[in-house]
Design an enzyme around this catalytic site. Structure first.
Site, PDB file in Angstrom:
ATOM      1  CB  SER A   1      58.182  45.584   2.455  1.00  0.00           C
ATOM      2  OG  SER A   1      58.740  44.420   3.042  1.00  0.00           O
TER       3      SER A   1
ATOM      4  CG  HIS B   1      57.870  43.519  -1.462  1.00  0.00           C
ATOM      5  ND1 HIS B   1      58.273  43.236  -2.762  1.00  0.00           N
ATOM      6  CD2 HIS B   1      58.952  43.250  -0.681  1.00  0.00           C
ATOM      7  CE1 HIS B   1      59.533  42.828  -2.754  1.00  0.00           C
ATOM      8  NE2 HIS B   1      59.965  42.821  -1.501  1.00  0.00           N
TER       9      HIS B   1
ATOM     10  CG  ASP C   1      60.763  41.217   1.842  1.00  0.00           C
ATOM     11  OD1 ASP C   1      61.163  41.149   0.670  1.00  0.00           O
ATOM     12  OD2 ASP C   1      60.523  42.294   2.416  1.00  0.00           O
TER      13      ASP C   1
ATOM     14  CG  MET D   1      64.336  37.188   4.337  1.00  0.00           C
ATOM     15  SD  MET D   1      64.906  38.422   5.504  1.00  0.00           S
ATOM     16  CE  MET D   1      64.331  39.919   4.710  1.00  0.00           C
TER      17      MET D   1
ATOM     18  CG  HIS E   1      62.167  39.773  -2.612  1.00  0.00           C
ATOM     19  ND1 HIS E   1      62.760  40.834  -1.946  1.00  0.00           N
ATOM     20  CD2 HIS E   1      63.182  39.157  -3.270  1.00  0.00           C
ATOM     21  CE1 HIS E   1      64.053  40.856  -2.208  1.00  0.00           C
ATOM     22  NE2 HIS E   1      64.342  39.842  -2.993  1.00  0.00           N
TER      23      HIS E   1
ATOM     24  CG  MET F   1      65.642  37.861  -0.334  1.00  0.00           C
ATOM     25  SD  MET F   1      65.352  39.209   0.830  1.00  0.00           S
ATOM     26  CE  MET F   1      63.580  39.138   0.936  1.00  0.00           C
TER      27      MET F   1
ATOM     28  CG  MET G   1      67.961  43.141  -3.986  1.00  0.00           C
ATOM     29  SD  MET G   1      66.332  43.216  -3.213  1.00  0.00           S
ATOM     30  CE  MET G   1      66.732  43.851  -1.586  1.00  0.00           C
TER      31      MET G   1
ATOM     32  CG  ASP H   1      62.956  45.153  -1.890  1.00  0.00           C
ATOM     33  OD1 ASP H   1      62.584  45.862  -0.932  1.00  0.00           O
ATOM     34  OD2 ASP H   1      62.960  43.910  -1.875  1.00  0.00           O
TER      35      ASP H   1
END
Ligand code: DX5
Ligand code: ZN
Length: 218
Positions: A9, A34, A36, A38, A67, A69, A138, A176
């Site tokens: 990540s 990965h 992320d 957000m 991913h 979020m 998660m 994750d």
């Protein structure tokens, strides 16, 4: 036991030296990267967005496992494809019409992932599992790297694996949050196919060696 796909990540990477971290990842045994995203609404933190992913895309040919979020993920599906996502994962909790979202992701020629928070039951995936390429379980509450692994995850993964087998689905199980060299083997035994690791990889004195250790954990 099958060896897992390792997905470092980049939330834990050094953002001032991304090129160096990507050079390490490119040479490593990691199959996925990965990424992320957000938004400060769905989770209490803000990471980075489309222009940064576009810049990262130029640094690597590996599979970008993005991913999201974020709330209202449907609005940005094509934008993330254009930025370089190969797998696009939305949160079940942020999707009012999950089935439609999955169709849109597939129409944009990406693999479709669904992430579930620690409080969300795998039973809620019963009617969509055959349309999901990857379930991201998660194992921490999303928003931050370096949190403590939630022990209930092993049982949850086993229940998800049962569902996938029962429905004859080809879905991968990704874990994750809080993955370490100590819990990885048991996760793979429970049914995990993909291990995300932020802190464990990037805080290691030898990140490439740690990626290989995760890969050979089984
Ligand atoms: C958490 C993120 C994770 C995070 C994992 O909200 O979705 O991908 O980067 O970091 P570690 O492996 O450090 O828990
Ligand atoms: Zn993540």
């Amino acid at each position: 036991m099958k060896s897992p796909i390792v997905a470092p990540s980049v939330l834990s990477a050094n953002f001032a030296h991304l090129a160096a971290d990507f050079a390490m990842l490119n040479e490593s045994a990691a199959e996925y990267i990965h990424v992320d995203v957000m938004d400060g609404v769905f989770v209490p933190n803000i990471s980075f967005g489309l222009p940064v992913i576009q810049a990262m895309r130029k640094l690597s040919a590996k599979t970008f496992d993005v991913h999201l979020m974020i709330v209202e993920p449907d609005k940005y599906i094509d934008a993330f494809r254009n930025a370089g996502a190969d797998i696009l994962t939305v949160h079940l909790e942020a999707s009012t019409h999950l089935h439609r979202t999955l169709q849109k992701i597939h129409a944009s020629e990406m693999k479709a992932g669904v992430a579930i928070n620690p409080h969300t039951s795998v039973q809620l995936l019963e009617d969509t599992i055959n349309d999901i390429d990857l379930v991201c379980v998660m194992s921490v509450n999303p928003g931050f790297g370096g949190q403590k692994f939630i022990e209930n995850t092993y049982d949850k993964v086993a229940r998800l694996k049962d569902l996938i087998l029962r429905k004859n689905a080809a879905t991968l199980i990704e874990i994750d949050g809080g993955v370490t060299l100590d819990n990885a083997a048991r996760l793979v035994q429970s049914g995990a196919d993909v291990l995300v690791a932020g802190n464990t990889v990037f805080n290691s004195p030898d990140p490439a060696a740690t990626i290989l250790q995760l890969k050979n954990i089984a």
